[in-house]
Design a protein around this motif. Structure first.
Motif, short mmCIF file in Angstrom:
data_model
loop_
_atom_site.label_atom_id
_atom_site.label_comp_id
_atom_site.label_asym_id
_atom_site.label_seq_id
_atom_site.Cartn_x
_atom_site.Cartn_y
_atom_site.Cartn_z
N GLU A 13 -38.90 15.58 -87.46
CA GLU A 13 -37.82 16.46 -87.00
C GLU A 13 -38.07 16.92 -85.56
OE1 GLU A 13 -36.70 19.65 -89.60
OE2 GLU A 13 -36.95 18.39 -91.38
N TRP A 14 -39.33 17.24 -85.27
CA TRP A 14 -39.69 17.65 -83.92
C TRP A 14 -39.46 16.51 -82.93
CZ3 TRP A 14 -44.45 16.30 -81.16
CH2 TRP A 14 -44.62 17.02 -79.97
N ILE A 15 -39.90 15.32 -83.29
CA ILE A 15 -39.71 14.16 -82.42
C ILE A 15 -38.21 13.89 -82.24
CG2 ILE A 15 -40.00 11.64 -82.25
CD1 ILE A 15 -42.52 13.21 -81.50
N GLY A 16 -37.44 13.98 -83.33
CA GLY A 16 -36.00 13.77 -83.23
C GLY A 16 -35.34 14.79 -82.32
N SER A 17 -35.77 16.03 -82.41
CA SER A 17 -35.23 17.08 -81.56
C SER A 17 -35.60 16.84 -80.08
CB SER A 17 -35.74 18.44 -82.03
OG SER A 17 -35.13 19.46 -81.30
N LEU A 18 -36.85 16.46 -79.85
CA LEU A 18 -37.28 16.16 -78.48
C LEU A 18 -36.49 14.97 -77.93
CD1 LEU A 18 -41.15 16.59 -78.53
CD2 LEU A 18 -39.53 17.81 -77.08
N ARG A 19 -36.30 13.97 -78.76
CA ARG A 19 -35.55 12.79 -78.32
C ARG A 19 -34.12 13.18 -77.94
NH1 ARG A 19 -34.55 7.20 -81.74
NH2 ARG A 19 -33.44 6.14 -80.07
N ALA A 20 -33.49 13.99 -78.77
CA ALA A 20 -32.11 14.42 -78.48
C ALA A 20 -32.07 15.23 -77.17
CB ALA A 20 -31.57 15.25 -79.64
N HIS A 21 -33.02 16.10 -76.97
CA HIS A 21 -33.06 16.89 -75.73
C HIS A 21 -33.32 15.98 -74.53
CE1 HIS A 21 -33.13 20.45 -78.26
NE2 HIS A 21 -32.95 21.17 -77.16
N TRP A 22 -34.22 15.02 -74.71
CA TRP A 22 -34.51 14.09 -73.62
C TRP A 22 -33.26 13.27 -73.27
CZ3 TRP A 22 -34.36 8.74 -73.40
CH2 TRP A 22 -34.80 8.19 -72.19
N LEU A 23 -32.53 12.82 -74.28
CA LEU A 23 -31.30 12.07 -74.03
C LEU A 23 -30.30 12.92 -73.23
CD1 LEU A 23 -30.82 10.24 -77.45
CD2 LEU A 23 -31.24 9.17 -75.21
N GLY A 24 -30.23 14.20 -73.53
CA GLY A 24 -29.37 15.10 -72.77
C GLY A 24 -29.83 15.22 -71.33
N LEU A 25 -31.15 15.28 -71.13
CA LEU A 25 -31.70 15.36 -69.78
C LEU A 25 -31.38 14.11 -68.97
CD1 LEU A 25 -35.35 16.76 -70.11
CD2 LEU A 25 -33.49 17.73 -68.77
N ILE A 26 -31.63 12.96 -69.56
CA ILE A 26 -31.42 11.72 -68.82
C ILE A 26 -29.94 11.51 -68.54
CG2 ILE A 26 -31.35 10.09 -70.76
CD1 ILE A 26 -33.22 9.39 -67.53
N ASP A 27 -29.09 11.89 -69.50
CA ASP A 27 -27.65 11.78 -69.30
C ASP A 27 -27.20 12.67 -68.14
OD1 ASP A 27 -24.93 10.88 -70.22
OD2 ASP A 27 -24.71 13.04 -70.53
N CYS A 28 -27.68 13.88 -68.13
CA CYS A 28 -27.30 14.82 -67.07
C CYS A 28 -27.84 14.36 -65.71
CB CYS A 28 -27.81 16.22 -67.42
SG CYS A 28 -27.07 17.53 -66.44
N ALA A 29 -29.05 13.82 -65.70
CA ALA A 29 -29.66 13.38 -64.45
C ALA A 29 -28.96 12.14 -63.88
CB ALA A 29 -31.14 13.09 -64.65
N VAL A 30 -28.52 11.25 -64.76
CA VAL A 30 -27.90 10.01 -64.29
C VAL A 30 -26.40 10.20 -64.02
CG1 VAL A 30 -27.33 7.63 -64.95
CG2 VAL A 30 -29.62 8.53 -65.38
#
Length: 145
Positions: A13-30
């Motif tokens: 669950e922690w990894i899934g949450s981190l992955r979702a947050h990371w996807l949001g970061l990369i989406d916002c950055a790109v």
């Protein structure tokens, strides 16, 4: 699966949450509207966020292919260190951002990601370091016989 392999599995669950947050970061950055007065700063930030995702993947990776439990633990601890170091580099790169319509959203996402890393990663690191210490103690005890 032995005890070490069980311990090396981070909370999904922690990894899934981190992955979702990371996807949001990369989406916002790109795709987001981020600006910097420094030439190339946004591109550098994007590369660092991609590296952050690679480091996150490394923390979550299966290590059963590594033959010795001691080496599996050392690899996991190294992955944690790399994740922390890369997160610091991302945060430093983010300080070079000076504007853009998505700056506030990006900053919130980065803070949320940072919080997720800092709340759970130390727990894993401590458990893995203790397991490594126990293996080392057992090895010393066996050598002393």
């Amino acid at each position: 699966m032995n005890d070490i392999d069980t311990r090396l599995e981070p909370d999904p669950e922690w990894i899934g949450s981190l992955r979702a947050h990371w996807l949001g970061l990369i989406d916002c950055a790109v795709w987001g509207d981020l600006k910097s007065d420094k030439l190339g700063a946004v591109a550098k930030l994007r590369k660092r966020i991609l590296e952050l995702g690679e480091r996150l993947r490394s923390v979550a990776a299966d290590r059963t292919w590594i033959p010795k439990p001691r080496e599996r633990l050392k690899n996991a601890l190294g992955s944690c260190l790399n994740l922390r170091e890369t997160l610091v580099l991302v945060e430093r790169s983010a300080q070079e951002l000076t504007g853009g319509g998505d700056l506030a959203a990006f900053s919130e996402r980065l803070m949320a990601f940072h919080g997720l890393v800092q709340t759970t990663l130390p727990t894993h690191e401590t458990a893995w370091a203790q397991a490594l210490e126990n293996i080392n103690k057992d090895a010393l005890a066996d050598d002393g016989d």
